[in-house]
Design a protein around this motif. Sequence first.
Motif, PDB file in Angstrom:
ATOM      1  N   GLY A 185       0.740  -1.240   0.000  1.00 55.27           N
ATOM      2  CA  GLY A 185       0.000   0.000   0.000  1.00 55.27           C
ATOM      3  C   GLY A 185       0.770   1.291   0.000  1.00 55.27           C
ATOM      4  N   SER A 186       2.011   1.288  -0.366  1.00 55.65           N
ATOM      5  CA  SER A 186       2.723   2.548  -0.448  1.00 55.65           C
ATOM      6  C   SER A 186       2.218   3.362  -1.624  1.00 55.65           C
ATOM      7  CB  SER A 186       4.221   2.297  -0.627  1.00 55.65           C
ATOM      8  OG  SER A 186       4.868   3.481  -1.018  1.00 55.65           O
ATOM      9  N   PRO A 187       2.077   4.699  -1.476  1.00 56.19           N
ATOM     10  CA  PRO A 187       1.629   5.513  -2.592  1.00 56.19           C
ATOM     11  C   PRO A 187       2.641   5.630  -3.706  1.00 56.19           C
ATOM     12  CG  PRO A 187       2.238   6.907  -0.727  1.00 56.19           C
ATOM     13  CD  PRO A 187       2.295   5.473  -0.258  1.00 56.19           C
ATOM     14  N   ASP A 188       3.876   5.325  -3.432  1.00 51.91           N
ATOM     15  CA  ASP A 188       4.875   5.530  -4.478  1.00 51.91           C
ATOM     16  C   ASP A 188       5.797   4.338  -4.650  1.00 51.91           C
ATOM     17  OD1 ASP A 188       6.281   5.601  -2.158  1.00 51.91           O
ATOM     18  OD2 ASP A 188       7.144   7.601  -2.469  1.00 51.91           O
ATOM     19  N   GLY A 189       5.376   3.141  -4.197  1.00 56.21           N
ATOM     20  CA  GLY A 189       6.198   1.973  -4.383  1.00 56.21           C
ATOM     21  C   GLY A 189       7.308   1.849  -3.364  1.00 56.21           C
ATOM     22  N   GLY A 190       7.225   2.527  -2.240  1.00 54.99           N
ATOM     23  CA  GLY A 190       8.255   2.426  -1.206  1.00 54.99           C
ATOM     24  C   GLY A 190       8.403   3.750  -0.507  1.00 54.99           C
ATOM     25  N   GLY A 191       7.859   3.870   0.706  1.00 54.12           N
ATOM     26  CA  GLY A 191       7.909   5.132   1.420  1.00 54.12           C
ATOM     27  C   GLY A 191       7.721   4.897   2.902  1.00 54.12           C
ATOM     28  N   TYR A 192       7.358   5.958   3.612  1.00 55.55           N
ATOM     29  CA  TYR A 192       7.234   5.886   5.056  1.00 55.55           C
ATOM     30  C   TYR A 192       5.924   6.504   5.492  1.00 55.55           C
ATOM     31  CZ  TYR A 192      12.136   4.976   4.416  1.00 55.55           C
ATOM     32  OH  TYR A 192      13.308   4.454   3.985  1.00 55.55           O
ATOM     33  N   VAL A 193       5.395   6.000   6.606  1.00 56.65           N
ATOM     34  CA  VAL A 193       4.191   6.545   7.202  1.00 56.65           C
ATOM     35  C   VAL A 193       4.505   6.899   8.641  1.00 56.65           C
ATOM     36  CG1 VAL A 193       1.821   6.078   7.898  1.00 56.65           C
ATOM     37  CG2 VAL A 193       2.659   5.198   5.715  1.00 56.65           C
ATOM     38  N   ASP A 194       4.391   8.158   8.984  1.00 52.89           N
ATOM     39  CA  ASP A 194       4.620   8.606  10.350  1.00 52.89           C
ATOM     40  C   ASP A 194       3.268   8.670  11.044  1.00 52.89           C
ATOM     41  OD1 ASP A 194       5.203   9.866  12.721  1.00 52.89           O
ATOM     42  OD2 ASP A 194       6.641  11.255  11.817  1.00 52.89           O
ATOM     43  N   GLU A 195       3.022   7.745  11.969  1.00 60.27           N
ATOM     44  CA  GLU A 195       1.720   7.648  12.594  1.00 60.27           C
ATOM     45  C   GLU A 195       1.422   8.830  13.515  1.00 60.27           C
ATOM     46  OE1 GLU A 195       1.863   3.867  14.493  1.00 60.27           O
ATOM     47  OE2 GLU A 195       1.373   2.764  12.657  1.00 60.27           O
ATOM     48  N   ARG A 196       2.441   9.575  13.919  1.00 62.30           N
ATOM     49  CA  ARG A 196       2.213  10.695  14.823  1.00 62.30           C
ATOM     50  C   ARG A 196       1.536  11.858  14.113  1.00 62.30           C
ATOM     51  NH1 ARG A 196       8.365  11.218  16.542  1.00 62.30           N
ATOM     52  NH2 ARG A 196       8.406  11.157  14.255  1.00 62.30           N
ATOM     53  N   THR A 197       1.763  12.002  12.810  1.00 59.47           N
ATOM     54  CA  THR A 197       1.230  13.163  12.084  1.00 59.47           C
ATOM     55  C   THR A 197       0.453  12.752  10.846  1.00 59.47           C
ATOM     56  OG1 THR A 197       3.292  13.333  10.838  1.00 59.47           O
ATOM     57  CG2 THR A 197       3.132  14.604  12.875  1.00 59.47           C
ATOM     58  N   SER A 198       0.132  11.478  10.700  1.00 57.81           N
ATOM     59  CA  SER A 198      -0.453  11.010   9.443  1.00 57.81           C
ATOM     60  C   SER A 198      -1.822  11.625   9.165  1.00 57.81           C
ATOM     61  CB  SER A 198      -0.560   9.481   9.442  1.00 57.81           C
ATOM     62  OG  SER A 198      -1.380   9.040  10.517  1.00 57.81           O
ATOM     63  N   GLY A 199      -2.634  11.897  10.227  1.00 58.31           N
ATOM     64  CA  GLY A 199      -3.971  12.441  10.000  1.00 58.31           C
ATOM     65  C   GLY A 199      -3.962  13.804   9.338  1.00 58.31           C
ATOM     66  N   PRO A 200      -3.409  14.835   9.981  1.00 56.95           N
ATOM     67  CA  PRO A 200      -3.368  16.161   9.363  1.00 56.95           C
ATOM     68  C   PRO A 200      -2.612  16.185   8.036  1.00 56.95           C
ATOM     69  CG  PRO A 200      -2.931  16.311  11.718  1.00 56.95           C
ATOM     70  CD  PRO A 200      -2.929  14.853  11.375  1.00 56.95           C
ATOM     71  N   VAL A 201      -1.529  15.416   7.950  1.00 53.90           N
ATOM     72  CA  VAL A 201      -0.778  15.371   6.698  1.00 53.90           C
ATOM     73  C   VAL A 201      -1.621  14.757   5.593  1.00 53.90           C
ATOM     74  CG1 VAL A 201       1.233  14.373   5.548  1.00 53.90           C
ATOM     75  CG2 VAL A 201       1.472  15.340   7.833  1.00 53.90           C
ATOM     76  N   SER A 202      -2.334  13.674   5.917  1.00 53.05           N
ATOM     77  CA  SER A 202      -3.220  13.047   4.943  1.00 53.05           C
ATOM     78  C   SER A 202      -4.320  14.005   4.509  1.00 53.05           C
ATOM     79  CB  SER A 202      -3.832  11.776   5.538  1.00 53.05           C
ATOM     80  OG  SER A 202      -4.736  11.178   4.633  1.00 53.05           O
TER      81      SER A 202
END
Length: 332
Positions: A185-202
């Motif tokens: 499920g990466s948006p670009d074929g390989g990345g990172y998800v920071d759970e601390r800020t994922s909501g506002p960033v999303s």
Amino acid sequence: MSWLEAAVIGALQGVAELFPVSSLGHSILLPAVIGGSWAQDLDVSSPESPYLAFIVGLHVATALALVIYFWRDWVRIVRGLLTSIVRREVADADQRLAWLLVLGTIPVGISGLLLEHTFRTVLSKPVPTAVFLLLNGLILLGAEHLRRRADTRRADTRGPVPAAGGRLAQPPAAEGSHRVDDEHGSPDGGGYVDERTSGPVSDARLAAQPVGRAVLIAAAQIAALAPGISRSGITMAAGLRAGLSHEDAARFSFLLATPVIAAAGLLKLGDLAGPLGDGIHGQILLGSVLSGVGAYLSVRFLTRYFATRSLRPFGWYCVLAGAVCLIWFAVR
């Protein structure tokens, strides 16, 4: 309606409404598979069914659970909408996302008012529902297949970046993040998800969408009027097809679902106080509590699940469940 029926369907509704497997489909198929008094008591296709009043209570509880889970986000979004109206501007991400949600709700709202009764009374029967559930699974699998092909094409276009020794370079993981591969499920074929800020960033990424694309993704919810087609599943599939990541597609589907589910429940809330709710108020309360708790736990799980994983398990489940139900109804 027995207390056991109310408890089982209430818990099932809370979970299945947000998982991409169709809550209405399961609420129709489970009683039909069990048969007997379950099939008689829990018939949503009847124009004046007490079961419909029960489902209304479950929808209100589910919407309340979503509001509670996303309350900070809804405070930002509602504030953005109000400031946008007062100042007559769309200047920041919260204001823009608020209007995208408003515009995205209009098509499904109109369709629901015009078609809900027809879809429910004509299609909400076991065999059509099983067919739609199987189709729902194929849609989820198809969306994942197309997304993976698109990721592969983008990766081929960028080309590999060789590192020392001929191996592909992998950037170091940032603190507080975890690696996501393209298969999960990466948006670009390989990345990172920071759970601390994922909501506002999303939300900021969602707000940057073109208006037309956001409305088309939201309009996919219309298909969920057919029992067996999942509201969250079809919206996520449309989001993936439009280029959203799994995380953003899931979040957008949950935000879009909140006003739709709430409106569907509130518009029929009078049924609970009328003849349809007579004699089952206790069962409605029990089912609603279980539905609300189940919905809260489900959205908490799914927002993390889709940060790193795909729709495939749910797609295969729907295909298998739909096929098994069709076989069961044919041979019984």
